[in-house]
Design an enzyme around this catalytic site. Structure first.
Site, PDB file in Angstrom:
ATOM      1  N   GLY A  66       0.802  -1.218   0.000  1.00  0.00           N
ATOM      2  CA  GLY A  66       0.000   0.000   0.000  1.00  0.00           C
ATOM      3  C   GLY A  66       0.837   1.271   0.000  1.00  0.00           C
TER       4      GLY A  66
ATOM      5  N   ASN B 200      -8.511   3.718   7.889  1.00  0.00           N
ATOM      6  CA  ASN B 200      -7.905   2.603   8.622  1.00  0.00           C
ATOM      7  C   ASN B 200      -8.152   2.677  10.127  1.00  0.00           C
ATOM      8  OD1 ASN B 200      -6.094   4.790   7.694  1.00  0.00           O
ATOM      9  ND2 ASN B 200      -4.735   4.018   9.284  1.00  0.00           N
TER      10      ASN B 200
ATOM     11  N   GLN C 224      -7.751  -0.544   2.922  1.00  0.00           N
ATOM     12  CA  GLN C 224      -8.622  -1.157   3.936  1.00  0.00           C
ATOM     13  C   GLN C 224      -9.909  -1.728   3.338  1.00  0.00           C
ATOM     14  OE1 GLN C 224      -8.076  -1.670   7.228  1.00  0.00           O
ATOM     15  NE2 GLN C 224      -6.064  -0.704   7.233  1.00  0.00           N
TER      16      GLN C 224
ATOM     17  N   SER D  68      -3.269  -3.581  -0.846  1.00  0.00           N
ATOM     18  CA  SER D  68      -2.163  -4.254  -0.171  1.00  0.00           C
ATOM     19  C   SER D  68      -2.604  -5.640   0.282  1.00  0.00           C
ATOM     20  CB  SER D  68      -1.758  -3.409   1.043  1.00  0.00           C
ATOM     21  OG  SER D  68      -0.763  -4.075   1.772  1.00  0.00           O
TER      22      SER D  68
ATOM     23  N   HIS E 223      -1.518  -7.883   2.492  1.00  0.00           N
ATOM     24  CA  HIS E 223      -1.545  -8.365   3.885  1.00  0.00           C
ATOM     25  C   HIS E 223      -2.773  -7.893   4.648  1.00  0.00           C
ATOM     26  CE1 HIS E 223      -0.058  -4.832   6.363  1.00  0.00           C
ATOM     27  NE2 HIS E 223       0.326  -4.416   5.164  1.00  0.00           N
TER      28      HIS E 223
ATOM     29  N   THR F 202      12.742  -7.402 -10.779  1.00  0.00           N
ATOM     30  CA  THR F 202      12.282  -8.782 -10.983  1.00  0.00           C
ATOM     31  C   THR F 202      11.031  -9.043 -10.147  1.00  0.00           C
ATOM     32  OG1 THR F 202      14.540  -9.445 -11.400  1.00  0.00           O
ATOM     33  CG2 THR F 202      13.001 -11.211 -10.801  1.00  0.00           C
TER      34      THR F 202
ATOM     35  N   CYS G 103       0.991   2.177  12.044  1.00  0.00           N
ATOM     36  CA  CYS G 103       2.172   3.012  11.842  1.00  0.00           C
ATOM     37  C   CYS G 103       2.305   4.033  12.952  1.00  0.00           C
ATOM     38  CB  CYS G 103       2.086   3.743  10.516  1.00  0.00           C
ATOM     39  SG  CYS G 103       1.674   2.643   9.199  1.00  0.00           S
TER      40      CYS G 103
HETATM   41  N1  PLP Z   1      -3.080   2.918   3.433  1.00  0.00           N
HETATM   42  C1  PLP Z   1      -3.886   2.490   4.413  1.00  0.00           C
HETATM   43  C2  PLP Z   1      -5.274   3.041   4.507  1.00  0.00           C
HETATM   44  C3  PLP Z   1      -3.429   1.554   5.343  1.00  0.00           C
HETATM   45  O1  PLP Z   1      -4.240   1.132   6.323  1.00  0.00           O
HETATM   46  C4  PLP Z   1      -2.101   1.051   5.220  1.00  0.00           C
HETATM   47  C5  PLP Z   1      -1.553   0.113   6.225  1.00  0.00           C
HETATM   48  O2  PLP Z   1      -1.849   0.192   7.411  1.00  0.00           O
HETATM   49  C6  PLP Z   1      -1.304   1.524   4.162  1.00  0.00           C
HETATM   50  C7  PLP Z   1      -1.831   2.444   3.283  1.00  0.00           C
HETATM   51  C8  PLP Z   1       0.090   1.012   3.966  1.00  0.00           C
HETATM   52  O3  PLP Z   1       0.058  -0.302   3.429  1.00  0.00           O
HETATM   53  P1  PLP Z   1       1.324  -1.268   3.514  1.00  0.00           P
HETATM   54  O4  PLP Z   1       1.444  -1.717   4.926  1.00  0.00           O
HETATM   55  O5  PLP Z   1       1.003  -2.398   2.574  1.00  0.00           O
HETATM   56  O6  PLP Z   1       2.500  -0.497   3.039  1.00  0.00           O
END
Ligand code: PLP
Length: 374
Positions: A69, A148, A176, A196, A198, A234, A321
């Site tokens: 993401g 998020n 999200q 993303s 995960h 790659t 984060c």
């Molecule tokens: N954007 C949002 C809304 C997110 O919740 C997150 C991750 O918490 C990200 C971007 C970043 O994604 P990634 O962890 O894959 O870099």
């Protein structure tokens, strides 16, 4: 352990893991090489692009694989700014993830004007905010699909049409949302969309940026001609295959999963109420299933997080984060949570592996911690 921080990351789906294994062990050929040993990797890359595109109603050539993401968001903002020599403006919102906010700060330092749309108290960016901010100098509008921290879903289709009426591109950070609610890029009309793996039970460190055919964007990485010459390097075939498998599975189960998650949420909130916990629920009426942000009067989110951890329960105070910053998050500040509640904010985000009994155990633990710290 009860894991209830699925908005931060999710457990890798077992089918995604099994699908990845051959590409980590035996099928390790470089997909760009012409010999037959690489054919399996090349075919897997092609099929993954087709599968992912079909989950969001895109065309395969509109899917660009990235490292997740953050990279997709950086690319959308910086790639749009750099695709043109004049310093055209960007509009985003004050409640975006830092992957967007800090990309915007980076282009601001280079002289690109950026405006930040205000959120209402439910964490919604109202279309009239965009109408009064957008000008004919705006090159890009970027508003997240779902927040998020509080789960609010934005009126993306409406915001996107305002951007287009004013000659601007529209990007949405759907990290999200993808895999959790139905997404149709054609119906929404968006020009770019970040995702993303995960966040939907795929592997970490892989994601994609949807770039609508015809959109002009600077390449993200220069080098080989992978990803149509737009993102050199790659390809990570195993993770790409894992992401496609997880996304297909998530999309197939979207409806039943949402029903289950809404029941778990209700069980959690009912139990909190029955125990007399005084909380405010954050977010709008439409939220991502399973994302419950609550602000509890007279306590501390930090204290709750650490005590719950001690009891084997994983939740979050805000975005992953931000877990190292003890201040009230920018989102909770933006939606104006009253100060006597704001400090006591936690996000409990339920996922597929959770049950209603987990929800009751977490609510009981929260009540116990609050009562013991009075
Ligand atoms: N954007 C949002 C809304 C997110 O919740 C997150 C991750 O918490 C990200 C971007 C970043 O994604 P990634 O962890 O894959 O870099």
């Amino acid at each position: 352990m009860i894991y209830a921080d699925n908005a931060a990351t999710t457990k890798l789906d077992i089918d995604a893991f099994e699908a990845m294994k051959p590409y980590l062990l035996n099928e390790y050929g470089n997909a760009s090489q012409p010999y037959s040993f690489s054919r399996t990797a090349r075919k897997a890359l092609k099929q993954a692009r087709i599968d992912i595109a079909s989950c969001i109603n895109a065309s395969p050539e509109e899917i660009y694989f990235t490292s997740g993401g953050t990279e997709s968001d950086n690319w959308a903002i910086i790639g749009t700014a750099f695709s043109n020599n004049s310093h055209h403006a960007v509009i985003t919102s004050e409640i975006e993830h830092h992957a967007i906010l800090r990309s915007c700060a980076a282009i601001e330092r280079l002289g690109y004007p950026v405006a930040y749309l205000r959120s209402d108290r439910y964490g919604i960016i109202q279309p009239h905010e965009l109408t009064t901010t957008i000008t004919d100098k705006t090159k890009l509008v970027s508003v997240m699909y779902a927040n998020n921290e509080i789960g609010s879903i934005q009126p993306i289709k409406k915001l996107c049409s305002i951007a287009h009426e004013n000659g601007s591109y529209f990007h949405t950070d759907a990290v999200q949302a993808v895999g959790h609610i139905n997404i149709d890029v054609k119906d929404l009309g968006v020009d770019m969309l970040s995702a993303s793996a995960h966040k939907f039970n795929g592997p970490k460190g892989i994601g994609f940026l949807y770039i609508r055919n015809g959109i002009k964007l600077s390449p993200y990485a220069n080098g080989g001609s992978q990803e149509n010459g737009m993102r050199a390097g790659t390809e990570n075939i195993a993770s790409i295959v894992g992401m496609a498998t997880a996304l297909k599975k998530s999309c197939e189960g979207i409806k039943s999963s949402a029903q289950k998650l809404f029941s778990i949420e209700s069980a959690f909130l009912r139990q909190l109420e029955s125990l007399g916990v005084c909380y405010l629920r954050n977010g709008g009426l439409q939220r991502i299933p399973g994302n419950v942000s609550i602000s509890i009067k007279g306590t501390s989110g930090e204290l709750l997080l650490h005590r719950l951890d001690f009891m084997g329960i994983c939740v979050s105070t805000g975005s992953a984060c931000d877990s190292k910053t003890a201040q009230t998050s920018h989102v909770i500040t933006a939606i104006g949570v009253p100060s006597e509640y704001a400090k006591g904010t936690i996000r409990v985000s339920f996922g597929n592996q959770n049950t209603e009994s987990d929800a009751v155990i977490i609510a009981n633990a929260i009540s116990k911690i609050i009562n013991s710290s009075k």
